[in-house]
Scaffold this active site. Sequence first.
Site, mmCIF file in Angstrom:
data_model
loop_
_atom_site.group_PDB
_atom_site.id
_atom_site.type_symbol
_atom_site.label_atom_id
_atom_site.label_comp_id
_atom_site.label_asym_id
_atom_site.label_seq_id
_atom_site.Cartn_x
_atom_site.Cartn_y
_atom_site.Cartn_z
ATOM 1 N N GLU A 93 0.814 -1.206 0.000
ATOM 2 C CA GLU A 93 0.000 0.000 0.000
ATOM 3 C C GLU A 93 0.847 1.255 0.000
ATOM 4 O O GLU A 93 1.999 1.258 0.423
ATOM 5 C CB GLU A 93 -0.957 -0.005 1.195
ATOM 6 C CG GLU A 93 -0.282 -0.068 2.541
ATOM 7 C CD GLU A 93 -1.294 -0.284 3.656
ATOM 8 O OE1 GLU A 93 -1.830 0.720 4.150
ATOM 9 O OE2 GLU A 93 -1.538 -1.448 4.031
ATOM 10 N N CYS A 106 3.592 8.606 0.462
ATOM 11 C CA CYS A 106 4.239 7.718 1.430
ATOM 12 C C CYS A 106 4.224 6.328 0.810
ATOM 13 O O CYS A 106 3.156 5.780 0.521
ATOM 14 C CB CYS A 106 3.458 7.746 2.744
ATOM 15 S SG CYS A 106 4.140 6.661 4.005
ATOM 16 N N CYS A 113 6.910 -6.471 7.282
ATOM 17 C CA CYS A 113 8.066 -5.915 7.995
ATOM 18 C C CYS A 113 8.427 -6.856 9.135
ATOM 19 O O CYS A 113 7.547 -7.488 9.721
ATOM 20 C CB CYS A 113 7.697 -4.526 8.548
ATOM 21 S SG CYS A 113 9.051 -3.692 9.417
ATOM 22 N N CYS A 117 7.407 -3.464 15.735
ATOM 23 C CA CYS A 117 6.940 -2.370 16.592
ATOM 24 C C CYS A 117 5.482 -2.634 16.986
ATOM 25 O O CYS A 117 4.648 -2.922 16.125
ATOM 26 C CB CYS A 117 7.065 -1.030 15.874
ATOM 27 S SG CYS A 117 8.762 -0.663 15.368
ATOM 28 N N CYS A 120 2.293 -0.917 15.241
ATOM 29 C CA CYS A 120 2.281 -0.822 13.785
ATOM 30 C C CYS A 120 1.631 -2.049 13.153
ATOM 31 O O CYS A 120 2.030 -3.184 13.421
ATOM 32 C CB CYS A 120 3.709 -0.663 13.267
ATOM 33 S SG CYS A 120 3.786 -0.525 11.466
ATOM 34 N N CYS A 334 -0.066 3.347 8.143
ATOM 35 C CA CYS A 334 0.671 2.324 7.440
ATOM 36 C C CYS A 334 0.286 0.908 7.860
ATOM 37 O O CYS A 334 0.213 0.579 9.010
ATOM 38 C CB CYS A 334 2.124 2.636 7.674
ATOM 39 S SG CYS A 334 3.242 1.456 8.065
#
Length: 344
Positions: A93, A106, A113, A117, A120, A334
Site C-alpha cells: 500500500e 508515502c 516488515c 513495533c 504498527c 501504514c
Amino acid sequence: MQKTDLKNLSLRETKDLFLELGEKEYRGEQVFNFIHKNMETSISKITALSKTLRDKLEKNYTIGDISILERYDSKIDDTKKYLFLLEDGNIIESVAMKYKYGTSACISTQVGCRMGCVFCASTKEGLVRNLTPGEILSEVYNIQKDLNTKLSNIVLMGSGEPLDNYENVIKFLNILHNSKGQNFGYRNVTLSTCGVVPKIYKLADEDIPITLSISLHSPFDEERKKIMPIGNKYKIEEILAACYYYIEKTNRRVTFEYTVINGVNDRKEDLEELSRILKGLLCHVNLIPLNPIEEYNKTKASGNAIKEFKNGLNQNGIATTIRREMGSDINAACGQLRRKYVKG
C-alpha cells in the site's frame, strides 16, 4: 526462464546491456528514458527502436509493473490510499497526500516488515519479502499517472524498514534522481528508519542528501524496548551517535518521529529526557497521534496533552511540530488497509 526486469536497471546497466546485445550505447539511454521519464511499461511501444530489436528484447526482457487493486478516497481531506497488486500476487500500500505545496506520497519498501513495533499494523504478519527497485519506482509512477501530477515529496515510511532493504532502496533513489528519468531531487525524499545503526552510517557515506527520519517513540532504552524490539539491539545513545555522523556528512537536519501514547511516553519525565538527549542536535521532532490497532490496547494522548508536550519541547529549544492526521476515514495509517484486505 524468468525475464529480466529492465525497470530494475540503472542507466549505466541499461547502456551496458545494449552494448552486450551488439547495439549502440545510446539505445540504452533511450530505453531508460522511455521507462523512467515517460513511465511506460511496454517494450512494444518503444518506437525509437526497430521492430526487430523490440521483438528481440521481448524474448528475454520485460518492464515490470504493479497494478492498482483498490483506491480509497478520503471524504475528510484529499488523501488517497492505494492497494497495489504485485506481479507475484502480493499486496502493498501507498498513500498520496495533498498539501498547499504539492502532493506527497508515502510508499512501501517491503511486503510486510520484521521489525515488530507493537503499535504498527505493517509488521503483524512479519516480513514476506523485499521490494525490488522497480517495484518501489512503480508505486511512484502509478500514483503520478493516476493523479496526473508530479509528486513534490516522497516519504519512505510505508510498510517495511527501508534500511532492511538497503541495496534496493539506494538503487531506487539513484534511478529516481537520474536526470534522464524523473530527475527527482534527493532533498525532497525522506527515509524513515526505526534505527538500524550500521546502515545509518552507510547511508551517510552515500553522499545523497535525503532527509533522515528516526522512529524514536521513547527517550528511555528500557521503555523503547517494550514498544520497539530493535531497542534490544541498538541503544538510543548509539542511534544518536549515528545521527551526529549523518548530520556532519550531509549537513541535513534529522527528524525524530515520536508517536504519542497516553500514559506511556507523554509523561513529564519523557519530556525532560527527550529534551536532554536532543539538546544541541540539528533536529526536528514530529509528534504523531497514535493510530490505534486491535493488537495494541493503548490509546492516543489527547490533543491537549500532545500540544503541551510540543510546547514543552519548543520551550527547551527543540523545534517540534504535530503531524496532521490525514485520511483517518480510509485507514491511511501504514499497514492497516493491506492487513484488513488480506485477512478478508
